[in-house]
Write a protein that holds these residues in place. Structure first.
Motif, PDB file in Angstrom:
ATOM      1  N   ASP A 144     -28.554   2.795  23.449  1.00  9.90           N
ATOM      2  CA  ASP A 144     -27.337   2.259  24.062  1.00  9.90           C
ATOM      3  C   ASP A 144     -27.149   0.781  23.765  1.00  9.90           C
ATOM      4  O   ASP A 144     -26.020   0.280  23.797  1.00  9.90           O
TER       5      ASP A 144
ATOM      6  N   ALA B 115     -25.670   0.972  20.291  1.00  8.65           N
ATOM      7  CA  ALA B 115     -24.287   1.443  20.328  1.00  8.65           C
ATOM      8  C   ALA B 115     -23.289   0.312  20.530  1.00  8.65           C
ATOM      9  O   ALA B 115     -22.078   0.510  20.330  1.00  8.65           O
TER      10      ALA B 115
ATOM     11  N   TRP C 187     -18.953   6.519  14.744  1.00  4.19           N
ATOM     12  CA  TRP C 187     -18.568   7.696  15.526  1.00  4.19           C
ATOM     13  C   TRP C 187     -17.418   8.447  14.864  1.00  4.19           C
ATOM     14  O   TRP C 187     -17.244   9.644  15.080  1.00  4.19           O
TER      15      TRP C 187
ATOM     16  N   LEU D 280     -26.881   9.844  22.427  1.00 10.14           N
ATOM     17  CA  LEU D 280     -26.793   8.475  22.913  1.00 10.14           C
ATOM     18  C   LEU D 280     -27.836   8.299  24.015  1.00 10.14           C
ATOM     19  O   LEU D 280     -27.719   8.894  25.088  1.00 10.14           O
TER      20      LEU D 280
ATOM     21  N   LEU E 176     -17.334   7.393  30.002  1.00  9.71           N
ATOM     22  CA  LEU E 176     -18.079   7.811  28.812  1.00  9.71           C
ATOM     23  C   LEU E 176     -17.475   9.067  28.207  1.00  9.71           C
ATOM     24  O   LEU E 176     -17.310   9.167  26.974  1.00  9.71           O
TER      25      LEU E 176
ATOM     26  N   PHE F  90     -15.815   9.228  24.312  1.00  7.85           N
ATOM     27  CA  PHE F  90     -16.297  10.065  23.223  1.00  7.85           C
ATOM     28  C   PHE F  90     -15.363  11.234  22.932  1.00  7.85           C
ATOM     29  O   PHE F  90     -15.283  11.683  21.780  1.00  7.85           O
ATOM     30  N   ARG F  91     -14.643  11.698  23.920  1.00  4.07           N
ATOM     31  CA  ARG F  91     -13.597  12.682  23.617  1.00  4.07           C
ATOM     32  C   ARG F  91     -12.515  12.054  22.756  1.00  4.07           C
ATOM     33  O   ARG F  91     -11.967  12.694  21.862  1.00  4.07           O
TER      34      ARG F  91
ATOM     35  N   TYR G  56     -13.018   9.805  20.555  1.00  4.81           N
ATOM     36  CA  TYR G  56     -13.580   9.768  19.198  1.00  4.81           C
ATOM     37  C   TYR G  56     -13.527  11.136  18.526  1.00  4.81           C
ATOM     38  O   TYR G  56     -13.731  11.250  17.319  1.00  4.81           O
TER      39      TYR G  56
ATOM     40  N   TRP H 282     -15.392  13.876  19.893  1.00  2.67           N
ATOM     41  CA  TRP H 282     -16.624  14.594  20.184  1.00  2.67           C
ATOM     42  C   TRP H 282     -16.469  15.440  21.448  1.00  2.67           C
ATOM     43  O   TRP H 282     -15.555  15.224  22.256  1.00  2.67           O
TER      44      TRP H 282
ATOM     45  N   PRO I 154     -18.665  15.658  24.437  1.00  2.00           N
ATOM     46  CA  PRO I 154     -19.880  15.050  25.007  1.00  2.00           C
ATOM     47  C   PRO I 154     -20.445  15.840  26.182  1.00  2.00           C
ATOM     48  O   PRO I 154     -19.707  16.443  26.974  1.00  2.00           O
TER      49      PRO I 154
ATOM     50  N   MET J  18     -22.071  16.366  21.259  1.00  2.66           N
ATOM     51  CA  MET J  18     -22.991  15.233  21.313  1.00  2.66           C
ATOM     52  C   MET J  18     -23.589  15.185  22.706  1.00  2.66           C
ATOM     53  O   MET J  18     -23.047  15.778  23.646  1.00  2.66           O
TER      54      MET J  18
ATOM     55  N   VAL K 143     -25.224  12.707  25.788  1.00  2.49           N
ATOM     56  CA  VAL K 143     -25.512  11.410  26.399  1.00  2.49           C
ATOM     57  C   VAL K 143     -26.714  11.615  27.299  1.00  2.49           C
ATOM     58  O   VAL K 143     -26.630  12.332  28.305  1.00  2.49           O
TER      59      VAL K 143
END
Length: 786
Positions: free
Chosen positions: A169, A172, A181, A199, A220, A224-225, A227, A229, A231, A276, A278
């Motif tokens: 992290d 990141a 990403w 992550l 979070l 990432f959604r 991006y 992904w 998560p 992904m 976390v």
């Protein structure tokens, strides 16, 4: 007051307890590794180095991946981005026996563990981060931010491979990691493997909370959604029963296989949301909660060595012993120090072990490229030097298109570039392979293809990471970019050069394909972009790296560029920079002459000079680079016309490192060849593409280096015409001719007359170009008349 260690490390499997124990022991202990007697100061290493904080998370990830491999037979390659998490990886490699496979001295015994601890962070041993000497690795993690892009490079064109990438992290927070990403949008689920990012959210970097630790779960998930992904948050901070991380890894593998199976069945998802994880854990999970009022577990105090004064402080020594005994090592290792069956039961066997993954030693998987013939692409010169014009990179683009065709079935060659392929006149390759992109594009676009092997993204970091991962797993590639912006990846190039240098010293590592940069849009022709795009410093950076792993090439025309690229794409174990022009320019050597010239590294162009064969000339006029070659030949042309009796030898340098003494660089030309070109006392006027200091650095150790008068880029620039930019830096044909005159007979009336004439003409041309906004025809339409 010392708070008690967590009794028995409740909730942790025997494997995790053993791996955590070994990782901690590597940091602290030099003797009594299995605590068969009370811990004493002499058992502690005199220097405590390493990073405990990320280790417990990595051991849990490794344990979960072991389960995936055993249950599903998955081909897993692990990339660990968090800096200095090596003790956890060493622990896993020792427990699975991979360390022992490569070095019997690191056997799974008490003696082998003691030897591993002795070598960890010791002179000539293993560093605190991963290195080429560590099996199963292709990314060291010592410099943060590059793991995820490297992981994607490793997954490209490897449809059965799952690359699991641990992203710290703290890591990141870096720009390269943030850009990486988006790599999911370039991954083709049909021809490629998959990347599963984890992550590792343990909350702290070296002395403060990480940015991601301050985000809520909703934030979070939204990030990432966004991006692209899917998560999944897994919290192991309380060591919950049931191994939720293992379950999450299996679920992620199900999702990955579903995406791949649908795509390979002809029903590729429009926007595949790859999974992904976390992973929330405590920083340094398992360490003492508190020692003398200082919180350790779950704080930045656990980042490096949680008990830094343990050798001198009896209270810290007692805390360390209580901590290590809380893992109950007597239950984990037998009388000989071997891990017990319960520890080993979850570890894959043989070649399925994560540390034994073949792709991590990609040189053994590498096959030489089937390089196409150069002849169909060579520029003919039936009427001699300077009688044809061509764009060197456009010519090369045709040959690279052929290379794309010959590698289409094997899919082991890629080109990465920051959206500059067409700009650099290499777009012919797009007829053979489109631009990789797996998401739908509604706007107008050209040459996009899910399975394309050209990868363009406005992130030099991503391009570098992709290519490193691709090369290190046994494939081939090329990185064309604007010269000025290659410096963005200076640090990544440095790290890769160190990796290659150290790999040469590991006998079991096979060499991988060389990483070659093609630097076009060079600074001398950036008239519309201006000063910001005028920077040849990447050459200087490479010259400061280990000479055995670096090379710099300045082909003066298209045919020398073709041959240079053919050689470098067949080479292993190096980093090369090739600087080439993209604009139409005079061509000097036919293909046979280009081959001879490139093999020599530097040679005399007798047709351009006036020196008689044998004996030393009065002056050597030398050049290195496309634009310097044109200007130097134009200067030679002036002097042939105006001072025909002068004895001037003309030398062109294509392999810059050939200037170095042979004992300092493997490309260094022998002393005899050097003397034949440059003499021993002869003054040399050398026009160089980059910073003059780079040439002076190479010439150190040659006879009389002070006689070399190097002209080059001296950090003068603006938005102006090509000739004016040369004049600002004192490298026009007129400036070069003036410099030569100073070393002929500066006191003769003819020399003084010509010097005044050349200076006057230079200044006249600059006044004229300021009036018209373009270079005069005398410059743009000049041709070789010799």
């Amino acid at each position: 007051m010392i708070s008690p260690a967590q009794p028995g490390q409740t909730g942790r499997s025997p494997y995790v307890r053993a791996a955590d124990y070994v990782a901690a022991a590597l940091i602290f202990l030099q003797d009594n590794l299995l605590l068969r007697e009370p811990l004493r100061p002499e058992h502690i290493k005199p220097r405590l180095l390493g990073h405990w904080g990320t280790c417990p998370g990595i051991t849990r990830i490794y344990a979960a991946l072991n389960g995936l491999v055993r249950e599903r037979g998955a081909e897993v390659l692990l990339v660990t981005g968090p800096g200095h998490g090596a003790p956890a990886v060493h622990a896993a490699l020792w427990l699975e026996g991979t360390h022992e496979d490569y070095d019997p001295g690191l056997a799974r015994t008490g003696a082998g563990l003691r030897e591993l601890a002795r070598r960890y962070c010791a002179p000539d041993g293993f560093p605190s981060h991963l290195s080429p000497a560590v099996p199963g690795t292709l990314h060291e993690g010592g410099e943060l931010g590059y793991g995820l892009a490297t992981a994607f490079g490793a997954a490209l064109d490897a449809p059965e491979r799952l690359v699991v990438c641990v992203v710290g992290d703290g890591e990141a927070e870096t720009g390269p990691a943030a850009g990486a990403w988006h790599s999911n949008k370039y991954l083709d689920p049909v021809t490629g493997g998959a990347v599963l990012p984890v992550l590792h959210l343990n909350g702290y970097k070296i002395s403060s909370p990480t940015l991601f630790a301050t985000m809520t779960d909703d934030e979070l998930m939204s990030l990432f959604r966004g991006y692209g992904w899917d998560p999944h948050i897994v919290d192991v901070t309380g060591d919950p029963p049931g191994e939720p991380l293992a379950a999450a890894v299996l679920d992620a593998h199900d999702a990955i296989r579903d995406i791949q199976q649908r795509a390979r069945g002809g029903q590729a998802p429009q926007r595949p949301a790859w999974p992904m994880i976390v992973l929330r854990s405590l920083k340094g999970q398992g360490a003492p909660a508190e020692v003398e009022g200082r919180i350790i577990e779950g704080s930045f105090h656990a980042h490096q060595v949680p008990l830094p004064d343990v050798r001198e402080d009896p209270r810290q020594l007692r805390a360390l012993e209580a901590w290590l005994r809380s893992y109950r090592p007597d239950e984990l290792f037998d009388a000989n120090g071997r891990p017990v069956a319960e520890v080993l039961s979850g570890i894959p066997e043989g070649g399925m072990r994560i540390g034994a993954q073949p792709a991590a030693n990609g040189g053994r998987l590498r096959h030489p490229l089937d390089l196409p013939s150069l002849e169909p692409h060579a520029v003919p010169l039936p009427k001699g030097p300077g009688t044809a014009t061509a764009s060197p990179t456009r010519v090369l683009g045709g040959w690279l298109a052929d290379l794309m065709e010959t590698t289409a079935a094997r899919r082991d060659f890629r080109i990465v570039s920051p959206d500059e392929l067409a700009s650099n006149k290499l777009d012919a390759v797009l007829a053979a392979s489109g631009r990789a992109y797996s998401w739908p594009v509604e706007e107008y676009a050209e040459d996009l293809a899910r399975d394309g092997r050209v990868m363009e993204m406005l992130s030099e970091h991503n391009c570098q990471g992709w290519l490193q991962g691709y090369l290190l797993t046994g494939r081939h590639g090329l990185f064309p970019t604007y010269e000025a912006f290659a410096a963005i990846v200076d640090s990544m190039a440095n790290q890769h050069a160190k990796w290659l240098k150290m790999s040469r010293e590991v006998d079991w590592r096979a060499p991988v394909s060389s990483l070659t940069y093609l630097l076009s849009s060079e600074g001398w022709r950036q008239e519309h972009n201006g000063y910001s795009h005028q920077g040849p410093g990447f050459i200087s950076n490479l010259l400061n790296r280990k000479s055995t792993v670096t090379g710099v090439y300045l082909p003066p025309d298209a045919n020398t560029l073709l041959f240079t690229m053919e050689r470098l794409l067949d080479e292993t174990g190096k980093i090369n920079a090739v600087v080439a022009g993209k604009h139409d320019a005079p061509q000097w050597l036919d293909l046979d002459a280009a081959r001879d010239h490139c093999r020599a590294g530097a040679s005399e162009w007798t047709w351009a000079g006036t020196a008689a064969e044998g004996g030393d000339p009065e002056v050597v006029l030398a050049c290195a680079g496309g634009i310097p070659t044109v200007e130097s030949l134009a200067a030679a042309d002036l002097l042939r016309r105006d001072l025909p009796d002068a004895s001037i030898r003309f030398v062109n340098i294509v392999d810059l490192c050939s200037l170095a003494p042979a004992d300092r660089h493997p490309h260094g030309m022998p002393d005899g060849q050097f003397r034949a070109l440059f003499g021993e006392e002869t003054p040399v006027v050398l026009d160089f593409h980059g910073y003059p200091s780079a040439v002076h650095q190479l010439l150190h150790g040659r006879p009389r280096p002070d006689r070399f008068h190097v002209r080059g880029y001296i950090e003068e620039g603006t938005t102006t015409t090509p000739y004016d930019l040369l004049a600002l830096n004192g490298t026009t044909r007129h400036d070069l001719a003036l410099t030569v005159l100073r070393h002929l007979d500066p006191y003769s009336g003819r020399s003084r007359q010509l010097a005044a004439q050349y200076a006057h003409r230079r200044d006249e041309l600059r006044r004229e170009l300021r009036r018209t906004g373009v270079d005069p025809a005398e410059i743009t339409e000049w041709t070789w008349t010799g």
